[in-house]
Design a protein around this motif. Structure first.
Motif, mmCIF file in Angstrom:
data_model
loop_
_atom_site.group_PDB
_atom_site.id
_atom_site.type_symbol
_atom_site.label_atom_id
_atom_site.label_comp_id
_atom_site.label_asym_id
_atom_site.label_seq_id
_atom_site.Cartn_x
_atom_site.Cartn_y
_atom_site.Cartn_z
ATOM 1 N N VAL A 2 0.969 -1.211 -0.005
ATOM 2 C CA VAL A 2 0.034 -0.103 -0.118
ATOM 3 C C VAL A 2 0.935 1.108 -0.006
ATOM 4 O O VAL A 2 1.900 1.155 0.795
ATOM 5 N N PRO A 3 0.557 2.327 -0.877
ATOM 6 C CA PRO A 3 1.654 3.478 -0.837
ATOM 7 C C PRO A 3 1.167 4.177 0.483
ATOM 8 O O PRO A 3 0.213 3.988 1.255
ATOM 9 N N THR A 4 2.256 4.607 0.955
ATOM 10 C CA THR A 4 2.418 5.334 2.551
ATOM 11 C C THR A 4 1.467 6.304 2.477
ATOM 12 O O THR A 4 0.784 6.345 3.575
ATOM 13 N N ARG A 5 1.298 7.111 1.602
ATOM 14 C CA ARG A 5 0.129 8.097 1.658
ATOM 15 C C ARG A 5 -1.197 7.648 2.046
ATOM 16 O O ARG A 5 -1.963 8.262 2.700
ATOM 17 N N GLU A 6 -1.317 6.415 1.207
ATOM 18 C CA GLU A 6 -2.879 5.815 1.498
ATOM 19 C C GLU A 6 -3.078 5.551 3.007
ATOM 20 O O GLU A 6 -4.054 5.756 3.520
ATOM 21 N N LEU A 7 -1.758 4.966 3.496
ATOM 22 C CA LEU A 7 -2.098 4.491 4.897
ATOM 23 C C LEU A 7 -2.300 5.802 5.755
ATOM 24 O O LEU A 7 -2.943 5.904 6.801
ATOM 25 N N TRP A 8 -1.581 6.952 5.405
ATOM 26 C CA TRP A 8 -1.993 8.054 6.456
ATOM 27 C C TRP A 8 -3.264 8.810 6.061
ATOM 28 O O TRP A 8 -3.716 9.094 6.996
#
Lengths: 440, 245
Positions: free
Chosen positions: A167-173
Motif C-alpha cells: 500500500v502506498p504510504t500516503r494511502e495509509l496516512w
C-alpha cells in the motif's frame, strides 16, 4: 430471588496477565470471529472466559442464526416473587436503532438486561463473496455508517494481507486521518447523547453543534459527510487533496478549542458528573474475562489500544497518548473518550504537519495468517475491530468480522444489573454500542 | 470562569436560515446532488457499466437507487443542480435531466399547522441515516423553530420517518407502528435503502423497498441524505414549503 451461579463464580484461573488479557484476539481465538461458534467454544474451554453450562451455550447458539432475533449475551435465569420480563424495543426513539432489550424486573430495579439483536441483519458479509475488492469495500462502509472509516480500513488491511499487496504510504496516512476524524465525531456524539439524557440542554446542544461541524468538515475535505468513498482501494473517487488538507488544518484548531471549553463547563456541572458517576460499573475482571475492548476496557484500567499495541504506519511515527481510567463506570468511559478526543486532535495535527511526499516504495502488508487469508485490526472509536478476509485474485471469497459492539454487549448487560430504568441511556450511550455492527 | 451563556453569546447564531433563505453551500453537501449528464442525450456507456447498483440507465439516472459513490463522476457525469431536494412520486426519481417534479399532491398534513410530531423507524439501516435524522434537532438546523418535534411513541406521531432497507423481521413492527399513528398521517422514506434497497439490494431476506408495506408520501434520495433534505421533506408534507407554493 435466585440466579444461576456461573457468572459470579470467582475463579483465580482467570487472573489477569497480559498474555491472557489479550489472548482472545489471537488469530485463531474465538472472539475474533463472532459467528464462528466452534471457535468460540474452544476459547470458552481454555478458561479465559467464564464457562456457562454446556446446555446454556448450546441453546444460545441454536437460536443464533444469521437473521432471526437472537440474544447477544448467553441467557441467565433470574427467578423470584413478582419478577417479569419487560421488552423494550425493537422500535423506540430512546435508542434510534432497531433492537430489543429484555429487562427482567420486579418494578424499578433491573435484575437482568438482555440485548436482542438480529432485527436489522442485512446479510452484508455473506453477500460479499465473489465480489471485486472495491465493490465489497463499498458495502463494508455501509455496514455501520458512523464508523465507516474504521471498518473500511480494517477490511482493506485484511484483504491486502491476504493477497500480499503493498500500500502506498500516503494511502495509509489518509486512512489514519479519516479514522481520527471519525473518532472525534463519534466521541463527541456520545458525549452529546449523554448530556441530552442528563437534561444538560445547553451543553448537549453545543456538543451536537460541534459534532455537526465535524461532519461538515468531513464533507468538505473528503466530499462525503460520513467518509463513504474516501478510502476505497485503487484510487478512491473522493480524494483528500492539498486544498482539503489546508482546510482541515485551518478548521481543526478552533474546533479543538471549542471542545476544551465545552468540557470544562461539563466538569463544572455537579449534577452531570453525579449522574454518571457510579452508573453501570464494569468490573475489571469481567471486562478482561469477556474480552471488552476500547474505551470500555480502558475505563477499567487496562491500557490496551490497537494503535499502540498492533502498530502500523503511520502510528509508529506519531506521538499518541493512551488515556485510561480506573473505575469502570459511565463517568470513567466518558473521561476516556474526552481524553481520546484531545489525543485525536493532536494526532491530526501531527498527520497534517508531517504529511508524506507522494511516491516512494509502498508499505508491505502484514503477512497472511494462512495462504489467501488475512486479518486486519484497527482501533475503531468503540474499540478493537477485527476483519478476517479470504481473497484471491482481487475477489473476495469470505469475510468475517468481530466488531467492538460484539465484544462489549455482554459488559453492558452485566453493568446494568441492579441498576434502575433511568440509568439505561447513560449506560447504553457510554459504551458506544451500534446494532448495525452486530446485525450485519 | 466561562459560562454556558457567555460562550453561546460569544459565538453568535449558528442556526440555518432555511427555509426563509435558500440552503447554503455548507448545508447542501455534494452528495445531496444526483449525478447526471452535462448535456442532453444518451449517457456514456462507461458510466453505466461502472455503477455498482445499476442506477444509471441509457437515458436517465435513478436517483432513488444511486448511493452517491461518485464512481461515475470519473466517466462523464457530474453532480447536477439545481438541487431537487426531495420528490413526491417514485417516478420522479428516474426523470431524465431537465424534467420537473410532477405537480405535487395536496400536502397530507396541511391541517396540522405549525406542530408536527415525528417518529423514526429504522427497518435495517447502517446508522448514518438515523444520525442524519437526529441531526435536524441540532442547533445548526433546529427543527423545533419550525414546530417539528421528535416524539417517543407512534401514537403521538404525525410523520413516520423510515430509514434502512426493510428486513423481514422489521416488516411487522413497521406495520404496527404505522397503524398506531392517528390520522392524518404521513410517511417519508429517507435514503436509498427504503426507496430501492440501496447498497443491500438483492441480499436474501430483504424487501427491495417500502412498496406494499406502507404508503409513502415523500422520497428523500441520498446515501445518506443531508439533514436539510429531511427538513425540506417535513416542511413539504405539512404544506409549509415555499418551493412547493
Amino acid at each position: 430471588m435466585t440466579r444461576s451461579a456461573w457468572r459470579e463464580e470467582p475463579a483465580d484461573r482467570f487472573a489477569l496477565t497480559p498474555d491472557r488479557a489479550l489472548a482472545y484476539v489471537a488469530p485463531e481465538g474465538a472472539f475474533a470471529l463472532y459467528n464462528d461458534f466452534a471457535a468460540r467454544d474452544s476459547v470458552l474451554a481454555t478458561g479465559l472466559a467464564p464457562v456457562p453450562p454446556a446446555e446454556v451455550v448450546a441453546a444460545w447458539r441454536d437460536q443464533g442464526g444469521e437473521r432471526r432475533p437472537h440474544r447477544l449475551v448467553p441467557p441467565d435465569t433470574v427467578e423470584g416473587y413478582g419478577t417479569f420480563t419487560f421488552p423494550y424495543g425493537p422500535i423506540s426513539m430512546g435508542v434510534p436503532e432497531s433492537g430489543r432489550f429484555d429487562v427482567v424486573t420486579y418494578g424499578e430495579r433491573v435484575l437482568e438486561l438482555t440485548p436482542i439483536g438480529g432485527y436489522k441483519a442485512r446479510r452484508t458479509l455473506p453477500s460479499l463473496a465473489g465480489r471485486p475488492l472495491a465493490d465489497a469495500a463499498l458495502r463494508i462502509e455501509r455496514l455501520a455508517g458512523n464508523v465507516a472509516a474504521a471498518h473500511v480500513a480494517a477490511f482493506l488491511a485484511a484483504a491486502e494481507s491476504a493477497q500480499g499487496t503493498g500500500v502506498p504510504t500516503r494511502e495509509l496516512w489518509t486512512r489514519a486521518l479519516a479514522q481520527e476524524l471519525q473518532r472525534i465525531y463519534n466521541h463527541v456524539h456520545v458525549l452529546g447523547r449523554i448530556a441530552e439524557a442528563a437534561s444538560q440542554n445547553v451543553g448537549s446542544a453545543e456538543t451536537h453543534a460541534l459534532a455537526e461541524q465535524i461532519l461538515r468538515l468531513q464533507g468538505h475535505v473528503f466530499g462525503h459527510r460520513w467518509l463513504f468513498g474516501a478510502l476505497l482501494p485503487g484510487g478512491p473517487p473522493r480524494r483528500l487533496d492539498l486544498d482539503g488538507r489546508r482546510a482541515l488544518a485551518a478548521a481543526l484548531a478552533p474546533r479543538s478549542k471549542e471542545f476544551e471549553e465545552l468540557w470544562e463547563l461539563f466538569l463544572d456541572s455537579r449534577t452531570f458528573v453525579d449522574r454518571i458517576q457510579g452508573t453501570c460499573p464494569v468490573a475489571r475482571e469481567l471486562a478482561v474475562r469477556w474480552g471488552a475492548v476500547g474505551p470500555t476496557l480502558r475505563a477499567c484500567g487496562v491500557p490496551w489500544d490497537d494503535r499502540l499495541r498492533v502498530p502500523v504506519v503511520p502510528y509508529t511515527d506519531l506521538f499518541l497518548a493512551l488515556p485510561h481510567e480506573r473505575d469502570g463506570d459511565a463517568l470513567a468511559r466518558v473521561l476516556v473518550r474526552v481524553q481520546e478526543v484531545r489525543s485525536s486532535f493532536l494526532l491530526l495535527e501531527q498527520l497534517l504537519d508531517r504529511w508524506p511526499a507522494d511516491g516512494g516504495a509502498p508499505e508491505e502488508a502484514a503477512p497472511p495468517v494462512a495462504p489467501g487469508r488475512g486479518l486486519g485490526r484497527v482501533e475503531a472509536p468503540s474499540g478493537d475491530l477485527v476483519y478476517d478476509v479470504r481473497a484471491r485474485d482481487g475477489r473476495i471469497e469470505a469475510v468475517a468480522a468481530r466488531t467492538p459492539s460484539d465484544a462489549n454487549w455482554p459488559l453492558f448487560s452485566f453493568g446494568m444489573r441492579d441498576a434502575v430504568f433511568t440509568d439505561f441511556h447513560f449506560a447504553f450511550e457510554s459504551f458506544g454500542l451500534v446494532f448495525a455492527e452486530t446485525d450485519r | 470562569m466561562p459560562s454556558w451563556i457567555g460562550q453561546a453569546a460569544h459565538r453568535g447564531i449558528l442556526t440555518s436560515r432555511y427555509p426563509r433563505a435558500p440552503a447554503t453551500e455548507a448545508e447542501v453537501p455534494m452528495t445531496a446532488r444526483a449525478p447526471g449528464p452535462p448535456a442532453a442525450g444518451p449517457l456514456p456507456a462507461a458510466a453505466i457499466s461502472v455503477c455498482p447498483v445499476g442506477a444509471i440507465g441509457e437515458r436517465a439516472v435513478d436517483q432513488g437507487r444511486c448511493i452517491r459513490c461518485a464512481r461515475c463522476l470519473a466517466h462523464g457525469l457530474q453532480p447536477v443542480g439545481p438541487v431537487e431536494l426531495t420528490v413526491a412520486r417514485a417516478e420522479a426519481l428516474v426523470a431524465p435531466p431537465g424534467a420537473r417534479d410532477p405537480p405535487a399532491p395536496a400536502p397530507p398534513l396541511a391541517s396540522l399547522g405549525r406542530s408536527i410530531h415525528v417518529f423514526l423507524v429504522d427497518v435495517g439501516s447502517c446508522n448514518a441515516c438515523n444520525l442524519e435524522v437526529l441531526g435536524i434537532a441540532n442547533p445548526l438546523y433546529d427543527a423545533a423553530r419550525l414546530g417539528i418535534f421528535f416524539t417517543n411513541s407512534p401514537r403521538h406521531a404525525d410523520v413516520l420517518l423510515v430509514v434502512g432497507v426493510p428486513t423481514e423481521e422489521m416488516v411487522e413492527p413497521l406495520r404496527r407502528a404505522y397503524e398506531a399513528m392517528p390520522a392524518p398521517k404521513s410517511v417519508i422514506a429517507i435514503g436509498a435503502c427504503p426507496i430501492s434497497g440501496g447498497a443491500f439490494r438483492g441480499n436474501p431476506g430483504l424487501r427491495p423497498s417500502l412498496d406494499g408495506l406502507v404508503p409513502v408520501d415523500r422520497f428523500v434520495p441520498g446515501c445518506p441524505p443531508a439533514p436539510i433534505q429531511i427538513l425540506d421533506a417535513l416542511l413539504t408534507v405539512s404544506g409549509r414549503n415555499r418551493r412547493e407554493g
